[in-house]
Write a protein that holds these residues in place. Structure first.
Motif, PDB file in Angstrom:
ATOM      1  N   ILE A   1       5.163  -1.944  -8.781  1.00  0.00           N
ATOM      2  CA  ILE A   1       5.280  -0.942  -7.724  1.00  0.00           C
ATOM      3  C   ILE A   1       6.120   0.236  -8.199  1.00  0.00           C
ATOM      4  O   ILE A   1       7.169   0.052  -8.825  1.00  0.00           O
ATOM      5  CB  ILE A   1       5.919  -1.552  -6.461  1.00  0.00           C
ATOM      6  N   THR A   2       5.646   1.439  -7.901  1.00  0.00           N
ATOM      7  CA  THR A   2       6.443   2.651  -8.089  1.00  0.00           C
ATOM      8  C   THR A   2       6.901   3.112  -6.710  1.00  0.00           C
ATOM      9  O   THR A   2       6.077   3.299  -5.813  1.00  0.00           O
ATOM     10  CB  THR A   2       5.627   3.760  -8.766  1.00  0.00           C
ATOM     11  N   GLN A  24       0.848  -1.187   0.000  1.00  0.00           N
ATOM     12  CA  GLN A  24       0.000   0.000   0.000  1.00  0.00           C
ATOM     13  C   GLN A  24       0.886   1.240   0.000  1.00  0.00           C
ATOM     14  O   GLN A  24       2.048   1.181   0.442  1.00  0.00           O
ATOM     15  CB  GLN A  24      -0.918   0.009   1.235  1.00  0.00           C
ATOM     16  N   PRO A  25       0.379   2.370  -0.493  1.00  0.00           N
ATOM     17  CA  PRO A  25       1.172   3.608  -0.475  1.00  0.00           C
ATOM     18  C   PRO A  25       1.701   3.936   0.922  1.00  0.00           C
ATOM     19  O   PRO A  25       1.009   3.716   1.924  1.00  0.00           O
ATOM     20  CB  PRO A  25       0.171   4.662  -0.959  1.00  0.00           C
ATOM     21  N   LYS A  30       5.053   4.310  -3.492  1.00  0.00           N
ATOM     22  CA  LYS A  30       4.379   5.503  -3.980  1.00  0.00           C
ATOM     23  C   LYS A  30       3.044   5.150  -4.646  1.00  0.00           C
ATOM     24  O   LYS A  30       2.016   5.751  -4.363  1.00  0.00           O
ATOM     25  CB  LYS A  30       5.285   6.233  -4.962  1.00  0.00           C
ATOM     26  N   ARG A  31       3.083   4.162  -5.532  1.00  0.00           N
ATOM     27  CA  ARG A  31       1.874   3.691  -6.216  1.00  0.00           C
ATOM     28  C   ARG A  31       2.000   2.191  -6.460  1.00  0.00           C
ATOM     29  O   ARG A  31       3.100   1.646  -6.528  1.00  0.00           O
ATOM     30  CB  ARG A  31       1.693   4.396  -7.569  1.00  0.00           C
ATOM     31  N   VAL A  32       0.834   1.536  -6.625  1.00  0.00           N
ATOM     32  CA  VAL A  32       0.799   0.109  -6.946  1.00  0.00           C
ATOM     33  C   VAL A  32      -0.161  -0.094  -8.112  1.00  0.00           C
ATOM     34  O   VAL A  32      -1.319   0.318  -8.043  1.00  0.00           O
ATOM     35  CB  VAL A  32       0.339  -0.746  -5.739  1.00  0.00           C
ATOM     36  N   ASP A  33       0.330  -0.715  -9.176  1.00  0.00           N
ATOM     37  CA  ASP A  33      -0.499  -1.006 -10.346  1.00  0.00           C
ATOM     38  C   ASP A  33      -0.860  -2.483 -10.314  1.00  0.00           C
ATOM     39  O   ASP A  33      -0.053  -3.344 -10.664  1.00  0.00           O
ATOM     40  CB  ASP A  33       0.258  -0.663 -11.631  1.00  0.00           C
ATOM     41  N   SER A  72       9.871   5.278  -3.927  1.00  0.00           N
ATOM     42  CA  SER A  72      10.526   6.559  -3.684  1.00  0.00           C
ATOM     43  C   SER A  72      11.613   6.386  -2.620  1.00  0.00           C
ATOM     44  O   SER A  72      11.466   5.599  -1.679  1.00  0.00           O
ATOM     45  CB  SER A  72       9.501   7.595  -3.222  1.00  0.00           C
TER      46      SER A  72
END
Length: 257
Positions: free
Chosen positions: A183-184, A105-106, A173-176, A186
Protein backbone atom coordinates in the motif's frame (compact mmCIF):
# COMPACT_ATOMS: atom_id res chain seq x y z
CA UNK A 1 -11.45 -1.11 9.65
CA UNK A 2 -12.93 0.04 6.37
CA UNK A 3 -10.91 -2.36 4.20
CA UNK A 4 -12.10 -5.48 6.05
CA UNK A 5 -15.16 -7.12 4.58
CA UNK A 6 -17.05 -10.37 4.94
CA UNK A 7 -18.06 -12.34 1.85
CA UNK A 8 -20.08 -15.46 1.08
CA UNK A 9 -18.96 -17.71 -1.80
CA UNK A 10 -20.02 -20.95 -3.49
CA UNK A 11 -16.80 -22.74 -4.40
CA UNK A 12 -15.78 -25.92 -6.18
CA UNK A 13 -12.61 -27.49 -4.77
CA UNK A 14 -10.85 -30.29 -6.69
CA UNK A 15 -9.48 -33.04 -4.45
CA UNK A 16 -7.04 -35.81 -5.39
CA UNK A 17 -8.34 -39.38 -4.85
CA UNK A 18 -5.52 -40.03 -2.37
CA UNK A 19 -7.38 -37.67 -0.01
CA UNK A 20 -10.77 -39.33 -0.44
CA UNK A 21 -10.85 -40.39 3.21
CA UNK A 22 -9.79 -36.92 4.40
CA UNK A 23 -11.92 -34.63 2.26
CA UNK A 24 -12.44 -31.99 4.92
CA UNK A 25 -8.73 -31.82 5.66
CA UNK A 26 -7.84 -31.62 1.94
CA UNK A 27 -10.32 -28.81 1.26
CA UNK A 28 -9.22 -26.85 4.33
CA UNK A 29 -5.57 -27.27 3.33
CA UNK A 30 -6.19 -25.91 -0.17
CA UNK A 31 -8.01 -22.87 1.13
CA UNK A 32 -5.40 -22.30 3.85
CA UNK A 33 -2.74 -22.16 1.14
CA UNK A 34 -4.44 -18.96 -0.08
CA UNK A 35 -4.24 -17.21 3.30
CA UNK A 36 -2.51 -13.80 3.26
CA UNK A 37 -2.23 -13.75 -0.53
CA UNK A 38 -4.19 -11.57 -2.94
CA UNK A 39 -6.84 -13.60 -4.77
CA UNK A 40 -8.25 -11.97 -7.91
CA UNK A 41 -11.57 -13.82 -7.78
CA UNK A 42 -12.15 -12.50 -4.24
CA UNK A 43 -10.79 -9.02 -5.02
CA UNK A 44 -8.81 -9.01 -1.81
CA UNK A 45 -6.44 -10.83 0.52
CA UNK A 46 -7.91 -13.86 2.28
CA UNK A 47 -7.53 -13.55 6.07
CA UNK A 48 -9.97 -16.16 7.39
CA UNK A 49 -12.29 -18.81 6.03
CA UNK A 50 -15.07 -21.02 7.37
CA UNK A 51 -16.34 -23.82 5.14
CA UNK A 52 -19.62 -25.76 4.96
CA UNK A 53 -19.94 -28.86 2.75
CA UNK A 54 -22.79 -29.63 0.36
CA UNK A 55 -24.50 -32.83 1.54
CA UNK A 56 -27.63 -32.75 -0.62
CA UNK A 57 -30.73 -30.77 -1.53
CA UNK A 58 -34.07 -30.26 0.17
CA UNK A 59 -37.50 -30.88 -1.36
CA UNK A 60 -37.45 -27.47 -3.00
CA UNK A 61 -34.09 -28.13 -4.62
CA UNK A 62 -32.16 -25.80 -2.35
CA UNK A 63 -28.67 -26.94 -1.32
CA UNK A 64 -28.09 -28.26 2.21
CA UNK A 65 -24.69 -27.59 3.75
CA UNK A 66 -23.00 -29.19 6.71
CA UNK A 67 -20.61 -27.04 8.69
CA UNK A 68 -16.97 -28.11 8.60
CA UNK A 69 -15.29 -29.56 11.69
CA UNK A 70 -12.26 -31.68 12.50
CA UNK A 71 -14.02 -34.96 11.84
CA UNK A 72 -12.89 -36.36 8.48
CA UNK A 73 -15.31 -39.28 8.48
CA UNK A 74 -17.86 -38.98 5.67
CA UNK A 75 -21.05 -41.01 5.90
CA UNK A 76 -22.12 -40.49 2.28
CA UNK A 77 -19.08 -39.80 0.05
CA UNK A 78 -21.16 -39.60 -3.13
CA UNK A 79 -22.99 -36.49 -1.92
CA UNK A 80 -19.71 -34.68 -1.30
CA UNK A 81 -17.97 -35.11 -4.63
CA UNK A 82 -18.27 -36.07 -8.26
CA UNK A 83 -15.57 -37.99 -10.13
CA UNK A 84 -14.26 -36.09 -13.16
CA UNK A 85 -13.33 -37.80 -16.42
CA UNK A 86 -9.70 -37.60 -17.47
CA UNK A 87 -6.24 -39.03 -16.96
CA UNK A 88 -6.14 -37.83 -13.36
CA UNK A 89 -9.52 -38.53 -11.75
CA UNK A 90 -9.80 -35.61 -9.33
CA UNK A 91 -13.23 -35.24 -7.78
CA UNK A 92 -14.95 -31.93 -7.21
CA UNK A 93 -16.36 -30.89 -3.85
CA UNK A 94 -19.03 -28.20 -3.56
CA UNK A 95 -18.57 -25.96 -0.52
CA UNK A 96 -20.07 -22.78 0.88
CA UNK A 97 -17.37 -20.51 2.29
CA UNK A 98 -17.59 -17.53 4.60
CA UNK A 99 -14.54 -15.36 3.96
CA UNK A 100 -12.92 -12.43 5.74
CA UNK A 101 -11.07 -10.33 3.15
CA UNK A 102 -8.71 -7.40 3.30
CA UNK A 103 -9.55 -5.28 0.27
CA UNK A 104 -8.03 -1.77 0.46
CA UNK A 105 -9.12 0.74 -2.17
CA UNK A 106 -7.93 4.28 -3.00
CA UNK A 107 -9.22 6.98 -0.61
CA UNK A 108 -9.98 4.49 2.16
CA UNK A 109 -8.80 5.37 5.67
CA UNK A 110 -6.64 2.66 7.27
CA UNK A 111 -4.69 2.28 10.50
CA UNK A 112 -1.16 0.96 11.00
CA UNK A 113 1.91 1.01 13.20
CA UNK A 114 5.05 2.90 12.17
CA UNK A 115 7.97 0.48 11.81
CA UNK A 116 10.58 2.77 10.27
CA UNK A 117 10.78 6.42 9.24
CA UNK A 118 13.22 8.92 7.80
CA UNK A 119 13.32 12.33 6.18
CA UNK A 120 11.87 11.03 2.90
CA UNK A 121 9.31 8.44 4.02
CA UNK A 122 7.31 6.67 6.69
CA UNK A 123 6.98 2.87 6.62
CA UNK A 124 4.19 1.22 8.56
CA UNK A 125 2.46 -2.14 8.84
CA UNK A 126 -1.30 -2.86 8.81
CA UNK A 127 -2.83 -5.80 10.71
CA UNK A 128 0.70 -6.98 11.44
CA UNK A 129 1.04 -8.24 7.85
CA UNK A 130 0.68 -5.62 5.11
CA UNK A 131 3.38 -3.03 4.42
CA UNK A 132 2.66 0.66 3.84
CA UNK A 133 4.91 3.37 2.45
CA UNK A 134 4.14 7.10 2.78
CA UNK A 135 6.52 9.26 0.79
CA UNK A 136 7.64 12.83 1.53
CA UNK A 137 5.26 14.47 -0.98
CA UNK A 138 2.36 13.03 1.04
CA UNK A 139 3.81 14.17 4.39
CA UNK A 140 5.52 17.57 4.05
CA UNK A 141 2.32 19.64 3.80
CA UNK A 142 1.32 18.65 7.35
CA UNK A 143 4.51 17.49 9.09
CA UNK A 144 8.14 18.55 9.36
CA UNK A 145 11.05 16.16 9.87
CA UNK A 146 13.10 16.61 13.05
CA UNK A 147 16.43 14.87 12.57
CA UNK A 148 17.55 15.34 16.17
CA UNK A 149 14.62 13.31 17.49
CA UNK A 150 14.07 11.11 14.45
CA UNK A 151 10.39 12.01 14.16
CA UNK A 152 7.82 14.05 12.25
CA UNK A 153 6.16 16.98 14.02
CA UNK A 154 2.97 18.68 12.89
CA UNK A 155 3.28 22.15 11.41
CA UNK A 156 0.25 23.30 13.41
CA UNK A 157 0.65 21.49 16.75
CA UNK A 158 4.00 20.42 18.21
CA UNK A 159 2.27 17.78 20.31
CA UNK A 160 1.13 16.00 17.16
CA UNK A 161 4.14 13.71 16.63
CA UNK A 162 4.81 10.63 14.50
CA UNK A 163 7.73 8.42 15.46
CA UNK A 164 8.63 4.75 15.50
CA UNK A 165 5.89 2.71 17.20
CA UNK A 166 3.21 5.37 16.63
CA UNK A 167 -0.21 4.15 15.51
CA UNK A 168 -1.32 6.27 12.54
CA UNK A 169 -4.37 6.79 10.36
CA UNK A 170 -3.67 7.38 6.69
CA UNK A 171 -5.46 7.53 3.37
CA UNK A 172 -4.85 4.84 0.72
CA UNK A 173 -3.27 6.32 -2.39
CA UNK A 174 -2.42 3.18 -4.40
CA UNK A 175 -2.48 -0.59 -3.91
CA UNK A 176 -0.02 -2.94 -5.63
CA UNK A 177 -1.62 -6.40 -5.65
CA UNK A 178 1.40 -7.97 -7.37
CA UNK A 179 3.48 -7.32 -4.24
CA UNK A 180 1.10 -9.08 -1.81
CA UNK A 181 -1.05 -5.97 -1.46
CA UNK A 182 1.63 -3.34 -0.85
CA UNK A 183 0.00 0.00 0.00
CA UNK A 184 1.09 3.55 -0.79
CA UNK A 185 -0.49 5.99 1.65
CA UNK A 186 -0.92 9.69 2.30
CA UNK A 187 -1.23 11.95 5.36
CA UNK A 188 -2.61 14.93 3.41
CA UNK A 189 -6.38 14.20 3.73
CA UNK A 190 -8.18 15.28 6.92
CA UNK A 191 -8.58 12.92 9.90
CA UNK A 192 -5.13 11.40 9.32
CA UNK A 193 -2.03 11.37 11.51
CA UNK A 194 -1.20 10.06 14.98
CA UNK A 195 -4.22 8.14 16.29
CA UNK A 196 -3.57 9.15 19.89
CA UNK A 197 -3.56 12.84 19.00
CA UNK A 198 -6.62 12.46 16.76
CA UNK A 199 -8.60 10.74 19.53
CA UNK A 200 -8.41 13.99 21.51
CA UNK A 201 -8.39 16.72 18.85
CA UNK A 202 -10.44 15.21 15.99
CA UNK A 203 -14.18 14.99 16.84
CA UNK A 204 -14.97 12.67 13.93
CA UNK A 205 -12.37 10.09 14.89
CA UNK A 206 -13.31 10.37 18.57
CA UNK A 207 -16.94 9.58 17.69
CA UNK A 208 -15.82 6.55 15.67
CA UNK A 209 -13.98 5.21 18.70
CA UNK A 210 -17.05 5.64 20.90
CA UNK A 211 -19.36 3.95 18.37
CA UNK A 212 -17.05 0.94 18.11
CA UNK A 213 -16.16 1.26 14.40
CA UNK A 214 -12.53 0.39 15.09
CA UNK A 215 -11.27 -3.16 14.50
CA UNK A 216 -12.06 -5.49 17.41
CA UNK A 217 -9.38 -7.32 19.35
CA UNK A 218 -10.97 -10.73 18.63
CA UNK A 219 -10.55 -10.23 14.89
CA UNK A 220 -6.87 -9.33 15.23
CA UNK A 221 -6.21 -12.39 17.41
CA UNK A 222 -7.93 -14.68 14.88
CA UNK A 223 -5.91 -13.17 12.04
CA UNK A 224 -2.67 -13.79 13.96
CA UNK A 225 -3.71 -17.43 14.55
CA UNK A 226 -4.36 -17.92 10.84
CA UNK A 227 -0.98 -16.37 10.03
CA UNK A 228 0.74 -18.87 12.33
CA UNK A 229 -1.15 -21.78 10.74
CA UNK A 230 -0.17 -20.51 7.30
CA UNK A 231 3.51 -20.44 8.32
CA UNK A 232 3.28 -23.99 9.71
CA UNK A 233 1.67 -25.16 6.45
CA UNK A 234 4.50 -23.62 4.40
CA UNK A 235 7.11 -25.18 6.68
CA UNK A 236 5.50 -28.61 6.32
CA UNK A 237 5.51 -28.31 2.54
CA UNK A 238 9.17 -27.27 2.62
CA UNK A 239 10.11 -30.26 4.78
CA UNK A 240 8.38 -32.67 2.41
CA UNK A 241 10.14 -31.20 -0.62
CA UNK A 242 13.58 -31.27 1.06
CA UNK A 243 13.22 -34.87 2.28
CA UNK A 244 12.51 -36.43 -1.12
CA UNK A 245 15.83 -35.64 -2.85
CA UNK A 246 17.73 -36.74 0.27
CA UNK A 247 16.17 -40.20 0.20
CA UNK A 248 16.74 -40.64 -3.53
CA UNK A 249 20.45 -39.83 -3.19
CA UNK A 250 20.85 -42.51 -0.52
CA UNK A 251 19.32 -45.11 -2.81
CA UNK A 252 21.54 -44.14 -5.73
CA UNK A 253 24.71 -44.33 -3.62
CA UNK A 254 23.70 -47.74 -2.26
CA UNK A 255 23.21 -49.13 -5.78
CA UNK A 256 26.56 -47.76 -6.95
CA UNK A 257 28.33 -49.43 -4.05
Amino acid sequence: MEALRKAEAELTVYVHPSNAKRVRHAVSRQLSALLFTYVDRFDGVLLMHEVSFLIGKDKEGKPIYERSDRNDQIAEPVSYGKIMNGLVPYFSVQVHATLLLFSPQPDMILEGMVEMLGKESIHAIVLGVFSVAIMSEDIKFKFKWKSDGGKFVSLTDKKHVIERGTMIRFSVKRVDTEMSCHITGSLIPPHTGCMRWLSVHDPKYASELKSGESRSRDTSIKIEQNEQEHRILKNEDGMVKSERPYKSRKRVRHIEK
